[in-house]
Design an enzyme around this catalytic site. Structure first.
Site, PDB file in Angstrom:
ATOM      1  N   ASN A  82       0.857  -1.180   0.000  1.00 24.96           N
ATOM      2  CA  ASN A  82       0.000   0.000   0.000  1.00 24.96           C
ATOM      3  C   ASN A  82       0.899   1.238   0.000  1.00 24.96           C
ATOM      4  O   ASN A  82       1.524   1.564   1.000  1.00 24.96           O
ATOM      5  CB  ASN A  82      -0.886  -0.025   1.253  1.00 24.96           C
ATOM      6  N   ARG A 127      -2.435  -1.882  -3.554  1.00 30.56           N
ATOM      7  CA  ARG A 127      -3.700  -1.184  -3.318  1.00 30.56           C
ATOM      8  C   ARG A 127      -3.732   0.053  -4.212  1.00 30.56           C
ATOM      9  O   ARG A 127      -2.786   0.840  -4.235  1.00 30.56           O
ATOM     10  CB  ARG A 127      -3.785  -0.759  -1.855  1.00 30.56           C
ATOM     11  N   HIS A 160     -12.897   2.518   0.312  1.00 28.78           N
ATOM     12  CA  HIS A 160     -12.775   1.465   1.339  1.00 28.78           C
ATOM     13  C   HIS A 160     -13.396   0.146   0.878  1.00 28.78           C
ATOM     14  O   HIS A 160     -13.820  -0.677   1.702  1.00 28.78           O
ATOM     15  CB  HIS A 160     -13.500   1.859   2.653  1.00 28.78           C
ATOM     16  N   HIS A 205     -17.419   1.135   7.954  1.00 29.89           N
ATOM     17  CA  HIS A 205     -15.978   1.349   8.085  1.00 29.89           C
ATOM     18  C   HIS A 205     -15.829   2.734   8.710  1.00 29.89           C
ATOM     19  O   HIS A 205     -15.956   3.753   8.031  1.00 29.89           O
ATOM     20  CB  HIS A 205     -15.313   1.273   6.702  1.00 29.89           C
ATOM     21  N   GLY A 260     -13.439   5.022  10.579  1.00 30.72           N
ATOM     22  CA  GLY A 260     -12.095   5.375  11.033  1.00 30.72           C
ATOM     23  C   GLY A 260     -11.949   6.882  10.939  1.00 30.72           C
ATOM     24  O   GLY A 260     -12.952   7.600  11.016  1.00 30.72           O
ATOM     25  N   ASN A 261     -10.730   7.351  10.745  1.00 30.02           N
ATOM     26  CA  ASN A 261     -10.546   8.783  10.537  1.00 30.02           C
ATOM     27  C   ASN A 261     -11.325   9.208   9.300  1.00 30.02           C
ATOM     28  O   ASN A 261     -12.051  10.196   9.296  1.00 30.02           O
ATOM     29  CB  ASN A 261      -9.053   9.076  10.402  1.00 30.02           C
ATOM     30  N   ARG A 316     -13.114  15.649   7.639  1.00 32.33           N
ATOM     31  CA  ARG A 316     -13.940  15.884   6.444  1.00 32.33           C
ATOM     32  C   ARG A 316     -15.374  16.163   6.868  1.00 32.33           C
ATOM     33  O   ARG A 316     -15.878  15.542   7.804  1.00 32.33           O
ATOM     34  CB  ARG A 316     -13.940  14.665   5.521  1.00 32.33           C
ATOM     35  N   ASP A 350      -9.161  13.546  16.159  1.00 31.49           N
ATOM     36  CA  ASP A 350      -8.941  12.200  16.690  1.00 31.49           C
ATOM     37  C   ASP A 350     -10.014  11.849  17.725  1.00 31.49           C
ATOM     38  O   ASP A 350     -10.190  12.575  18.707  1.00 31.49           O
ATOM     39  CB  ASP A 350      -7.541  12.132  17.330  1.00 31.49           C
ATOM     40  N   ARG A 401     -10.127   9.796  20.068  1.00 30.84           N
ATOM     41  CA  ARG A 401      -9.686   9.637  21.462  1.00 30.84           C
ATOM     42  C   ARG A 401      -9.665  10.984  22.179  1.00 30.84           C
ATOM     43  O   ARG A 401     -10.036  11.084  23.350  1.00 30.84           O
ATOM     44  CB  ARG A 401      -8.296   8.981  21.518  1.00 30.84           C
ATOM     45  N   GLY A 411     -10.702   2.140  12.796  1.00 31.25           N
ATOM     46  CA  GLY A 411     -10.243   2.707  14.076  1.00 31.25           C
ATOM     47  C   GLY A 411     -11.332   2.855  15.123  1.00 31.25           C
ATOM     48  O   GLY A 411     -11.230   2.304  16.230  1.00 31.25           O
ATOM     49  N   GLU A 469     -13.718  -0.470  15.500  1.00 32.49           N
ATOM     50  CA  GLU A 469     -13.110  -1.574  16.254  1.00 32.49           C
ATOM     51  C   GLU A 469     -12.837  -1.203  17.712  1.00 32.49           C
ATOM     52  O   GLU A 469     -12.823  -2.072  18.579  1.00 32.49           O
ATOM     53  CB  GLU A 469     -11.781  -1.996  15.586  1.00 32.49           C
ATOM     54  N   ASN A 470     -12.592   0.106  17.940  1.00 31.05           N
ATOM     55  CA  ASN A 470     -12.054   0.492  19.254  1.00 31.05           C
ATOM     56  C   ASN A 470     -12.880   1.453  20.090  1.00 31.05           C
ATOM     57  O   ASN A 470     -12.652   1.567  21.285  1.00 31.05           O
ATOM     58  CB  ASN A 470     -10.664   1.127  19.069  1.00 31.05           C
ATOM     59  N   GLU A 501      -7.465  -5.437   5.064  1.00 33.59           N
ATOM     60  CA  GLU A 501      -7.357  -5.166   3.623  1.00 33.59           C
ATOM     61  C   GLU A 501      -6.153  -5.876   3.025  1.00 33.59           C
ATOM     62  O   GLU A 501      -6.181  -6.301   1.881  1.00 33.59           O
ATOM     63  CB  GLU A 501      -7.289  -3.655   3.395  1.00 33.59           C
TER      64      GLU A 501
END
Ligand code: AMP
Length: 392
Positions: free
Chosen positions: A7, A88, A177, A203, A205-206, A236, A278, A280, A326, A329-330, A379
């Site tokens: 990738n 990729r 994705h 999906h 994530g960020n 975004r 982020d 978190r 991200g 899953e978390n 992936e």
């Protein structure tokens, strides 16, 4: 058979070497800050991670270090043992609906598609050429992020705009994705033990996108002509009234490039929280009582809820909702809030089961109308599987 999954980003190169068909990871690594000061790479082998600071002026030099590591670590005794290299590629336009063996014509097509992914496709082209030079006997394949979405019906991929935008300028929904949506939808079908399923894949994530998958085929996805469509993301905006762009250009004299930057890099969680893109940091802000973080999280969750609800109706029901990437899953908090927001559809959270990170799990309660799963995405293995199938 040994296969490399690659990738390439504009300044990075991520790879994993697999023994196939066992799908055993032999070595993995990440080259960072290629062409920038302070470049380095990290190699992980047998769970042991080593970082080396080296000068990486371009991708070719990174590939040279990579092949040297393969030999020195005895992953291969000769580079000829690598029979396939899967790359990729972000944009496959509407020419590529599956993983494709790269020849000169395909390489030119990927290059020409750079207009749809100006940051990503040129990097893939550079990577492909560098590997062709370093491992010339391996077949090279392109695994497109957009390919899985090519099964969308016309009414879902067309925009209701002047039709010559589509016919002359290729303006349509492509999504992104795709490899991740495909992986988790196939995996959940395995768990459900059937293929005739209605699945909503998230999906998150960020960057983030939601897809509606009917009987293993994508019928709709939230990202559009570019990745800045659909749900709100780290930086975004996701879906907005597009006239905001022309209005702000007129009001402020911002250029198209500046508008693009504002909507892709300065919006989303970052803009509303005022502190970070982020998740978190947003969660930490919420715990400290930061009202902007609470608002950002509410907007974020609502927009994901809306897409899931929309696809529930479009699919005519749903056999499983799957979370990955991200946050998917978390982020225990984000999953919990999304699932609670889906209560009108009969979704019931299992609070205890949801207290997990980064592992496959059923996170909905027994009496939930729709089972909700966390499935860590992979992936890289999809790239290796497709490349192995073609190399064979
Ligand atoms: P990705 O783009 O898939 O790498 O996802 C990155 C996003 O996942 C970032 O917003 C991270 O804050 C978020 N993320 C990663 N780990 C956690 C975690 N433990 N809790 C909440 N969010 C997380």
């Amino acid at each position: 058979m040994k296969i490399l999954s690659v990738n390439c980003g504009s300044s990075s190169l991520k790879f994993q070497a697999y023994e196939m068909p066992e799908e055993k990871v032999l070595i993995q690594g990440l080259f960072e800050r290629i062409g920038i000061d302070g470049s380095c790479y990290t190699i992980t082998i047998n769970g042991e991670k080593t970082t080396k600071e080296v000068d990486l002026p371009d991708h070719q030099v990174a590939v040279d270090y990579l092949t040297k590591e393969l030999l020195e670590n005895k992953v291969v005794s000769s580079l000829d043992e690598i029979e396939g290299v899967g790359h990729r590629v972000v944009a496959g336009g509407d020419q590529f609906d599956r993983t494709t063996v790269i020849n000169d014509e395909v390489l030119q097509a990927i290059d020409a598609l750079s207009k749809l992914a100006p940051l990503h496709n040129p990097a893939a082209v550079i990577g492909i050429k560098a590997f062709q030079k370093a491992i010339p006997n391996a077949i090279a394949t392109a695994v497109f992020d957009t390919a899985f979405h090519q099964t969308m019906p016309k009414e879902n991929y067309l925009y209701p705009v002047p039709m010559n935008w589509y016919t002359e300028y290729a303006v349509r929904r492509y999504g992104a994705h795709g490899t991740s949506h495909q992986y988790i939808s196939e995996r959940v079908n395995e768990i459900l033990g059937r293929k005739d399923t209605k699945v909503i894949t998230c999906h998150v994530g960020n960057g983030g996108s939601i897809s509606a998958v009917l009987n293993g085929k994508c019928i709709n996805t939230s990202m559009g002509f570019t990745p800045n469509a659909g749900i709100m993301m780290g930086s975004r905006s996701g879906d907005i009234d597009v006239t905001l762009a022309t209005y702000m250009m007129e009001q402020t004299g911002m250029s198209p490039k500046e508008i693009d930057h504002a909507l892709n890099k300065e919006s989303g969680l970052l803009a509303v929280s005022g502190i970070s893109s982020d998740a978190r940091d947003i969660e930490a802000g919420i715990n400290e009582g930061n009202e902007n973080c609470k608002l950002a999280q509410k907007m974020y969750v609502n927009r994901i809820r809306d897409y899931i609800a929309k696809y529930y109706v479009e699919l005519g029901g749903c056999d499983a909702i799957v979370f990955t990437a991200g946050l998917g899953e978390n982020s225990i908090l984000t999953r919990k809030q999304i699932m609670n927001a889906l209560a009108p559809l009969g979704v019931v959270l299992d609070e205890k089961a949801n207290e997990i990170r980064g592992v496959e799990a059923l996170v909905s309660a027994k009496d939930s109308s729709i089972p909700c799963y966390v499935i860590p995405t992979d992936e890289e293995v999809m790239i290796a599987r497709d490349t192995y199938a073609l190399a064979k």
